[in-house]
Design a protein around this motif. Structure first.
Motif, mmCIF file in Angstrom:
data_model
loop_
_atom_site.group_PDB
_atom_site.id
_atom_site.type_symbol
_atom_site.label_atom_id
_atom_site.label_comp_id
_atom_site.label_asym_id
_atom_site.label_seq_id
_atom_site.Cartn_x
_atom_site.Cartn_y
_atom_site.Cartn_z
ATOM 1 N N GLN A 117 0.789 -1.237 -0.006
ATOM 2 C CA GLN A 117 -0.175 0.016 0.066
ATOM 3 C C GLN A 117 0.853 1.198 0.075
ATOM 4 O OE1 GLN A 117 -3.222 -1.954 -0.411
ATOM 5 N NE2 GLN A 117 -3.566 0.224 0.059
ATOM 6 N N GLU A 118 0.291 2.329 -0.578
ATOM 7 C CA GLU A 118 1.046 3.736 -0.471
ATOM 8 C C GLU A 118 1.520 4.017 0.979
ATOM 9 O OE1 GLU A 118 -1.209 6.739 -2.598
ATOM 10 O OE2 GLU A 118 0.324 7.171 -3.668
ATOM 11 N N GLY A 119 2.647 4.484 0.920
ATOM 12 C CA GLY A 119 2.932 4.885 2.198
ATOM 13 C C GLY A 119 3.985 3.727 3.043
ATOM 14 N N GLU A 120 3.878 2.661 2.595
ATOM 15 C CA GLU A 120 4.634 1.423 3.075
ATOM 16 C C GLU A 120 5.874 1.529 2.697
ATOM 17 O OE1 GLU A 120 0.987 -1.784 4.240
ATOM 18 O OE2 GLU A 120 2.340 -2.040 2.395
ATOM 19 N N ASN A 121 6.969 0.591 3.233
ATOM 20 C CA ASN A 121 8.212 0.740 2.525
ATOM 21 C C ASN A 121 8.311 -0.781 1.974
ATOM 22 O OD1 ASN A 121 8.724 2.990 4.247
ATOM 23 N ND2 ASN A 121 9.756 1.588 5.761
ATOM 24 N N ALA A 122 9.200 -0.629 0.939
ATOM 25 C CA ALA A 122 9.501 -1.744 0.094
ATOM 26 C C ALA A 122 10.903 -2.083 0.135
ATOM 27 C CB ALA A 122 8.977 -1.284 -1.431
ATOM 28 N N THR A 123 11.272 -3.256 0.239
ATOM 29 C CA THR A 123 12.329 -4.028 0.520
ATOM 30 C C THR A 123 12.549 -5.158 -0.684
ATOM 31 O OG1 THR A 123 12.496 -3.376 2.596
ATOM 32 C CG2 THR A 123 14.204 -4.987 1.764
ATOM 33 N N MET A 124 13.581 -4.941 -1.641
ATOM 34 C CA MET A 124 13.697 -5.825 -2.470
ATOM 35 C C MET A 124 15.210 -6.388 -2.313
ATOM 36 S SD MET A 124 12.174 -3.703 -5.572
ATOM 37 C CE MET A 124 11.874 -2.412 -4.551
ATOM 38 N N SER A 131 20.689 -5.110 -0.765
ATOM 39 C CA SER A 131 19.005 -4.888 -0.602
ATOM 40 C C SER A 131 18.733 -3.343 -0.997
ATOM 41 C CB SER A 131 18.451 -5.108 0.728
ATOM 42 O OG SER A 131 19.146 -4.198 1.839
ATOM 43 N N LEU A 132 17.438 -3.103 -1.473
ATOM 44 C CA LEU A 132 17.114 -1.837 -1.819
ATOM 45 C C LEU A 132 15.931 -1.480 -1.006
ATOM 46 C CD1 LEU A 132 16.987 0.786 -3.694
ATOM 47 C CD2 LEU A 132 15.437 -0.708 -5.316
ATOM 48 N N LEU A 133 15.800 -0.592 -0.429
ATOM 49 C CA LEU A 133 14.705 -0.241 0.403
ATOM 50 C C LEU A 133 14.125 1.185 0.005
ATOM 51 C CD1 LEU A 133 12.833 -0.123 2.879
ATOM 52 C CD2 LEU A 133 14.739 1.036 4.151
ATOM 53 N N ILE A 134 13.086 1.133 -0.551
ATOM 54 C CA ILE A 134 12.045 2.357 -0.745
ATOM 55 C C ILE A 134 11.057 2.586 0.427
ATOM 56 C CG2 ILE A 134 10.588 3.449 -2.360
ATOM 57 C CD1 ILE A 134 11.440 1.138 -4.499
ATOM 58 N N THR A 135 11.340 3.946 0.765
ATOM 59 C CA THR A 135 10.529 4.332 2.026
ATOM 60 C C THR A 135 9.596 5.116 1.600
ATOM 61 O OG1 THR A 135 11.968 6.303 2.550
ATOM 62 C CG2 THR A 135 12.512 4.043 3.572
ATOM 63 N N ALA A 136 8.332 5.055 2.249
ATOM 64 C CA ALA A 136 7.144 5.816 2.276
ATOM 65 C C ALA A 136 6.765 5.883 0.578
ATOM 66 C CB ALA A 136 7.604 7.278 2.553
ATOM 67 N N SER A 137 6.509 4.578 0.104
ATOM 68 C CA SER A 137 6.338 4.274 -1.130
ATOM 69 C C SER A 137 4.871 5.067 -1.960
ATOM 70 C CB SER A 137 6.235 2.675 -1.477
ATOM 71 O OG SER A 137 4.980 2.279 -0.888
ATOM 72 N N ARG A 138 4.949 5.299 -3.117
ATOM 73 C CA ARG A 138 3.907 5.985 -3.978
ATOM 74 C C ARG A 138 3.604 5.354 -4.917
ATOM 75 N NH1 ARG A 138 8.176 11.436 -4.338
ATOM 76 N NH2 ARG A 138 8.440 11.854 -2.163
ATOM 77 N N ALA A 139 2.534 5.470 -5.381
ATOM 78 C CA ALA A 139 1.993 4.829 -6.535
ATOM 79 C C ALA A 139 2.860 5.053 -7.884
ATOM 80 C CB ALA A 139 0.512 5.249 -7.043
ATOM 81 N N GLU A 189 8.944 -7.062 -9.464
ATOM 82 C CA GLU A 189 7.882 -6.249 -9.911
ATOM 83 C C GLU A 189 7.013 -5.699 -8.677
ATOM 84 O OE1 GLU A 189 5.949 -8.237 -12.805
ATOM 85 O OE2 GLU A 189 4.149 -7.084 -12.800
ATOM 86 N N LEU A 190 7.290 -4.156 -8.570
ATOM 87 C CA LEU A 190 6.538 -3.708 -7.461
ATOM 88 C C LEU A 190 5.164 -3.020 -7.853
ATOM 89 C CD1 LEU A 190 6.763 -2.816 -4.657
ATOM 90 C CD2 LEU A 190 8.021 -0.594 -5.338
ATOM 91 N N SER A 191 4.390 -3.338 -6.968
ATOM 92 C CA SER A 191 3.147 -2.616 -7.311
ATOM 93 C C SER A 191 2.672 -1.844 -5.839
ATOM 94 C CB SER A 191 1.928 -3.744 -7.637
ATOM 95 O OG SER A 191 0.780 -3.082 -7.750
#
Lengths: 110, 115
Positions: free
Chosen positions: A14-21, A73-81, A105-107
């Motif tokens: 969800q938007e606002g969450e962090n994504a880790t790859m 690892s790649l962390l994207i904080t506060a994800s956006r659409a 693939e990040l959604s």
């Protein structure tokens, strides 16, 4: 053949969450780079980390590198659409050519 | 716009035909790379040039493939006697300096479909 293996293959948040790859690789490297690819388009460079570095930041991006485990690892904080895309790690060696992983693939859902 | 450009963007051809793609790198970049990407996979390295010299070729680059960069500026990638397995996105990238610590700037790619 491809050097990097990425995990997970797909990630939905969800938007606002962090994504880790995560990315694992097999041989020695000079640097590791992360690229983003929007559907059907070319790749855009995000960040480069050298083999003697352990962590690097750029805006909402944080990259780590553990050469003893051959992983990054790649962390994207506060994800956006708008972060919805495929993300690839790429290993850089002598000569400058890049060996890419299979991608995550990040959604990001609004 | 001074980014990497590729032409054509799309190419549909019949098996057995020859195709040629063109890449125009960013003007001051002396390194130029070709990659191939199939659906759901990361790009695979094909070959690269430093100025007009072709310095490395992948084993993926069979003898049906040839790449040139005659004046150290634009590059062409030719595929002879195309096969259905050649269907892919062909990506070109350039970088400004020799050495491994450089980001590569990618073009939008040429999508090849072999019928």
């Amino acid at each position: 053949s491809q050097q990097g293996e990425e995990d997970p293959q797909a990630l939905s948040i969800q938007e606002g969450e962090n994504a880790t790859m995560n990315c694992s690789y097999k041989t020695s490297i000079n640097n590791l780079q992360w690229y983003r690819q929007n559907s059907g388009r070319g790749l855009v460079h995000l960040i480069l980390i050298r083999s003697n570095e352990r962590e690097k930041h750029s805006g909402r991006l944080r990259v780590t590198l553990d050469t003893s485990k051959k992983s990054s690892s790649l962390l994207i904080t506060a994800s956006r659409a708008a972060d919805t895309a495929s993300y690839f790690c790429a290993c850089g060696n002598q000569g400058g050519k890049l060996i890419f992983g299979q991608g995550t693939e990040l959604s990001v859902k609004p | 716009d001074t980014g990497v450009s590729q032409n054509p963007r799309h190419k549909i051809t019949k098996r057995g035909q020859n195709v040629t793609f063109r890449c125009d790198p960013i003007s001051e970049h002396n390194r130029l790379y070709w990659y191939r990407q199939t659906l759901g996979q990361g790009p695979e390295f094909l070959t690269y040039f430093q100025n007009e010299a072709q310095l490395e070729k992948s084993r993926l680059l069979s003898d049906r493939f040839s790449a040139e960069r005659p004046k150290g500026s634009f590059s062409t990638l030719e595929i002879q006697r195309t096969e259905q397995g050649d269907s892919a996105m062909y990506l070109c990238a350039s970088s400004p300096l020799a050495g491994p610590y450089n980001e590569q700037f990618f073009g939008p790619g040429t999508r090849l479909t072999v019928l």
